[in-house]
Design an enzyme around this catalytic site. Structure first.
Site, PDB file in Angstrom:
ATOM      1  N   ASN A 208      75.455  45.580  47.185  1.00 54.74           N
ATOM      2  CA  ASN A 208      74.963  46.566  48.150  1.00 54.74           C
ATOM      3  C   ASN A 208      74.260  45.836  49.297  1.00 54.74           C
ATOM      4  O   ASN A 208      74.153  44.614  49.288  1.00 54.74           O
ATOM      5  CB  ASN A 208      74.034  47.574  47.466  1.00 54.74           C
ATOM      6  CG  ASN A 208      72.857  46.880  46.815  1.00 54.74           C
ATOM      7  OD1 ASN A 208      71.997  46.329  47.492  1.00 54.74           O
ATOM      8  ND2 ASN A 208      72.824  46.884  45.480  1.00 54.74           N
ATOM      9  N   ASP A 277      74.074  50.532  39.582  1.00 52.25           N
ATOM     10  CA  ASP A 277      74.035  51.449  38.442  1.00 52.25           C
ATOM     11  C   ASP A 277      75.117  51.127  37.419  1.00 52.25           C
ATOM     12  O   ASP A 277      75.013  51.491  36.260  1.00 52.25           O
ATOM     13  CB  ASP A 277      74.201  52.894  38.945  1.00 52.25           C
ATOM     14  CG  ASP A 277      72.989  53.312  39.769  1.00 52.25           C
ATOM     15  OD1 ASP A 277      71.868  52.916  39.391  1.00 52.25           O
ATOM     16  OD2 ASP A 277      73.167  54.002  40.797  1.00 52.25           O
ATOM     17  N   LYS A 287      91.153  34.920  39.576  1.00 46.98           N
ATOM     18  CA  LYS A 287      91.177  35.752  40.782  1.00 46.98           C
ATOM     19  C   LYS A 287      92.350  36.737  40.644  1.00 46.98           C
ATOM     20  O   LYS A 287      93.481  36.315  40.339  1.00 46.98           O
ATOM     21  CB  LYS A 287      91.368  34.848  42.004  1.00 46.98           C
ATOM     22  CG  LYS A 287      91.300  35.611  43.283  1.00 46.98           C
ATOM     23  CD  LYS A 287      91.469  34.683  44.475  1.00 46.98           C
ATOM     24  CE  LYS A 287      91.658  35.524  45.722  1.00 46.98           C
ATOM     25  NZ  LYS A 287      92.368  34.846  46.762  1.00 46.98           N
ATOM     26  N   PRO A 303      71.732  48.797  32.380  1.00 42.79           N
ATOM     27  CA  PRO A 303      70.424  49.241  31.892  1.00 42.79           C
ATOM     28  C   PRO A 303      69.533  49.582  33.077  1.00 42.79           C
ATOM     29  O   PRO A 303      69.632  48.939  34.125  1.00 42.79           O
ATOM     30  CB  PRO A 303      69.888  48.015  31.153  1.00 42.79           C
ATOM     31  CG  PRO A 303      70.669  46.863  31.675  1.00 42.79           C
ATOM     32  CD  PRO A 303      71.996  47.388  32.108  1.00 42.79           C
ATOM     33  N   ASP A 304      68.681  50.592  32.931  1.00 43.88           N
ATOM     34  CA  ASP A 304      67.690  50.876  33.979  1.00 43.88           C
ATOM     35  C   ASP A 304      66.447  50.043  33.658  1.00 43.88           C
ATOM     36  O   ASP A 304      65.716  50.330  32.711  1.00 43.88           O
ATOM     37  CB  ASP A 304      67.367  52.370  34.040  1.00 43.88           C
ATOM     38  CG  ASP A 304      66.565  52.698  35.293  1.00 43.88           C
ATOM     39  OD1 ASP A 304      65.524  52.037  35.519  1.00 43.88           O
ATOM     40  OD2 ASP A 304      66.985  53.579  36.058  1.00 43.88           O
ATOM     41  N   ILE A 305      66.251  48.992  34.442  1.00 44.86           N
ATOM     42  CA  ILE A 305      65.199  48.008  34.158  1.00 44.86           C
ATOM     43  C   ILE A 305      63.824  48.659  34.245  1.00 44.86           C
ATOM     44  O   ILE A 305      62.965  48.473  33.376  1.00 44.86           O
ATOM     45  CB  ILE A 305      65.317  46.815  35.135  1.00 44.86           C
ATOM     46  CG1 ILE A 305      66.722  46.200  35.029  1.00 44.86           C
ATOM     47  CG2 ILE A 305      64.240  45.771  34.862  1.00 44.86           C
ATOM     48  CD1 ILE A 305      67.059  45.200  36.109  1.00 44.86           C
ATOM     49  N   PHE A 321      60.700  51.965  43.415  1.00 44.11           N
ATOM     50  CA  PHE A 321      61.094  52.229  44.798  1.00 44.11           C
ATOM     51  C   PHE A 321      62.281  53.181  44.762  1.00 44.11           C
ATOM     52  O   PHE A 321      63.067  53.160  43.813  1.00 44.11           O
ATOM     53  CB  PHE A 321      61.528  50.930  45.489  1.00 44.11           C
ATOM     54  CG  PHE A 321      60.422  50.304  46.276  1.00 44.11           C
ATOM     55  CD1 PHE A 321      59.378  49.652  45.635  1.00 44.11           C
ATOM     56  CD2 PHE A 321      60.404  50.369  47.665  1.00 44.11           C
ATOM     57  CE1 PHE A 321      58.341  49.076  46.353  1.00 44.11           C
ATOM     58  CE2 PHE A 321      59.381  49.796  48.400  1.00 44.11           C
ATOM     59  CZ  PHE A 321      58.348  49.157  47.751  1.00 44.11           C
TER      60      PHE A 321
HETATM   61  O1  C5P Z   1      67.350  55.622  39.994  1.00 45.66           O
HETATM   62  P1  C5P Z   1      67.256  54.711  41.162  1.00 45.66           P
HETATM   63  O2  C5P Z   1      68.233  53.584  41.124  1.00 45.66           O
HETATM   64  O3  C5P Z   1      67.274  55.406  42.503  1.00 45.66           O
HETATM   65  O4  C5P Z   1      65.776  54.099  41.033  1.00 45.66           O
HETATM   66  C1  C5P Z   1      65.308  53.130  41.882  1.00 45.66           C
HETATM   67  C2  C5P Z   1      64.228  52.379  41.185  1.00 45.66           C
HETATM   68  O5  C5P Z   1      64.615  52.016  39.882  1.00 45.66           O
HETATM   69  C3  C5P Z   1      63.913  51.083  41.884  1.00 45.66           C
HETATM   70  O6  C5P Z   1      62.556  50.770  41.639  1.00 45.66           O
HETATM   71  C4  C5P Z   1      64.846  50.100  41.174  1.00 45.66           C
HETATM   72  O7  C5P Z   1      64.378  48.760  41.273  1.00 45.66           O
HETATM   73  C5  C5P Z   1      64.817  50.609  39.756  1.00 45.66           C
HETATM   74  N1  C5P Z   1      66.066  50.420  39.007  1.00 45.66           N
HETATM   75  C6  C5P Z   1      66.082  49.522  37.957  1.00 45.66           C
HETATM   76  N2  C5P Z   1      67.233  49.348  37.221  1.00 45.66           N
HETATM   77  C7  C5P Z   1      68.330  50.067  37.515  1.00 45.66           C
HETATM   78  C8  C5P Z   1      68.330  50.976  38.578  1.00 45.66           C
HETATM   79  C9  C5P Z   1      67.179  51.128  39.312  1.00 45.66           C
HETATM   80  O8  C5P Z   1      65.064  48.862  37.708  1.00 45.66           O
HETATM   81  N3  C5P Z   1      69.428  49.875  36.788  1.00 45.66           N
END
Ligand code: C5P
Length: 407
Positions: A208, A277, A287, A303-305, A321
């Site tokens: 991104n 995501d 390749k 994973p959502d960190i 953020f």
């Molecule tokens: O849900 P969203 O991606 O909009 O959330 C943004 C926040 O979550 C940011 O603080 C981002 O660093 C964190 N985040 C994360 N791991 C992910 C997706 C988002 O830590 N996989």
């Protein structure tokens, strides 16, 4: 600017002394009291009257100045200063500082001071590269002196190279940094920044437009506030601030692993990274060749960190953020609740990505706090102040609960 007091500007003999005049103007504009002390050699480049007019204060040049009643100009001036900045600092003056020599007013007050000393070297390329100067600079750093610059560029002697004094605007920024209150002294702050890159094959991937600027500014502001900072960063073209512990990662899973490793020691976690995501299931080891067939990529969620860190028992104070493309007030508050975090900073994605300036809106339990458009470092400093306040409150509440449970 936070409760700015008095900056003692030492000017030594170098052509960059003219830049110190501009710096004086900028400092005064910023509301800083500037007291100028010049060496004899400095007076050959710029007259004391220039600094007197710009600073609005008497300029001192002489250890034996009869205007000082107790004849202790070096003690009086160094006591009044909150910080001493020597700009430009000549090679000779730097050598004097290293040896603690005190044969003129400026060197004597540098020796007598208790406040921080900042030094902005300015000299010709060969003088800067000379092993003697390099040894001296290393020694000053060991002595706790902050060295600002120099930078590379065109020199008065006609050469191009290292040794130019930093521009007045840059020095002003360094001084602002030095005046930040140490609100996070001794705290450990873990920050994620930049984009992630999810491989499709050996050369392609999904990423991104995050530049990492806000995350790096946040790391800098946390350092200025006295924190120990670990910065887990996706691939960006920025230089991490000195003293930050940088962990470079590529994918979201690598970022997750790095965060898991460091989070145990963290007091505060700030997720600034734009984490993908999804990742590609089974990226190709070769390749991928072009063909007329359509190509399907199978994506699996990452994973959502932030959510993981926020769910840790006894985990750090968490800040998220959110970059939204519309309706961000509504989405941001919802996100804060979903992720169960005490503070979330939101902005409009089209307004911030890759830019040096932005606007932020902070969402916490007490409501909404807009931070107007400003350079990212300014926003980061405001954010760090807000975090420090909430963090201190959260510790007080945690302690209270602990005490109650123990009764
Ligand atoms: O849900 P969203 O991606 O909009 O959330 C943004 C926040 O979550 C940011 O603080 C981002 O660093 C964190 N985040 C994360 N791991 C992910 C997706 C988002 O830590 N996989």
């Amino acid at each position: 600017m936070t409760q700015t007091k008095c900056l003692l500007l030492g000017v030594t003999g170098g052509i960059a002394a003219y830049k110190a005049a501009e710096l004086t103007r900028l400092l005064v504009q910023e509301g800083i009291e500037v007291q100028v002390v010049m060496t004899e050699a400095a007076c050959r480049f710029v007259g004391p009257a220039t600094f007197q007019a710009l600073s609005g204060n008497t300029v001192y040049t002489d250890l034996w100045d009869a205007r000082i009643a107790n004849n202790m100009a070096h003690i009086d001036l160094s006591r009044e200063a909150d910080v001493v900045l020597v700009a430009p600092a000549s090679a000779d003056f730097i050598a004097k500082l290293v040896h603690g020599r005190a044969d003129d007013l400026l060197s004597t007050l540098c020796l007598a001071r208790e406040c921080p000393l900042l030094v902005a070297p300015a000299m010709n390329r060969q003088m800067w590269e000379n092993p003697a100067t390099q040894r001296n600079i290393a020694q000053l750093e060991r002595d706790g002196v902050t060295i600002l610059g120099p930078e590379s560029g065109e020199q008065a002697c006609g050469e191009t190279g290292m040794g130019r004094m930093l521009e007045p605007e840059t020095l002003l920024e360094d001084i602002r940094a030095n005046f930040q209150p140490r609100l996070l002294q001794g705290k450990r702050v873990l920050i994620t920044a930049g984009p992630t890159f999810e491989a499709i094959d050996t050369v392609r991937g999904i990423t991104n437009l995050s530049s990492g600027k806000m995350g790096y500014a946040t790391a800098r502001a946390a350092l200025e506030a006295g924190a120990e900072v670990i910065l887990v960063s996706g691939s960006v073209s920025l230089t991490a601030p000195a003293r930050v512990k940088l962990v470079s990662v590529t994918s979201a899973q690598e970022m997750f692993a790095a965060v898991r490793q460091a989070v145990g020691d963290a007091d505060i976690f700030i997720g600034v990274a734009a984490v993908a995501d999804y990742h590609v299931v089974n990226p190709s080891k070769q390749k991928i060749k072009k063909s007329s067939q359509s190509l399907n990529l199978q994506l699996a969620p990452n994973p959502d960190i932030l959510e993981y860190v926020a769910s840790l028992p006894d985990g750090p104070f968490c800040v998220g953020f959110a970059a939204e493309s519309e309706n961000f007030h509504q989405h941001a508050e919802q996100k804060r609740r979903d992720k169960k975090i005490p503070l979330l900073a939101a902005n409009l994605v089209q307004d911030t990505l890759g830019k040096d300036e932005s606007e932020l809106v902070l969402f916490d339990d007490s409501g909404v706090h807009p931070l107007p458009r400003a350079p990212k470092i300014t926003l980061a400093r405001q954010l760090i102040r807000h975090i420090a306040e909430l963090y201190a409150k959260s510790r007080t509440v945690a302690q209270f609960k602990k005490n109650q449970a123990g009764k």
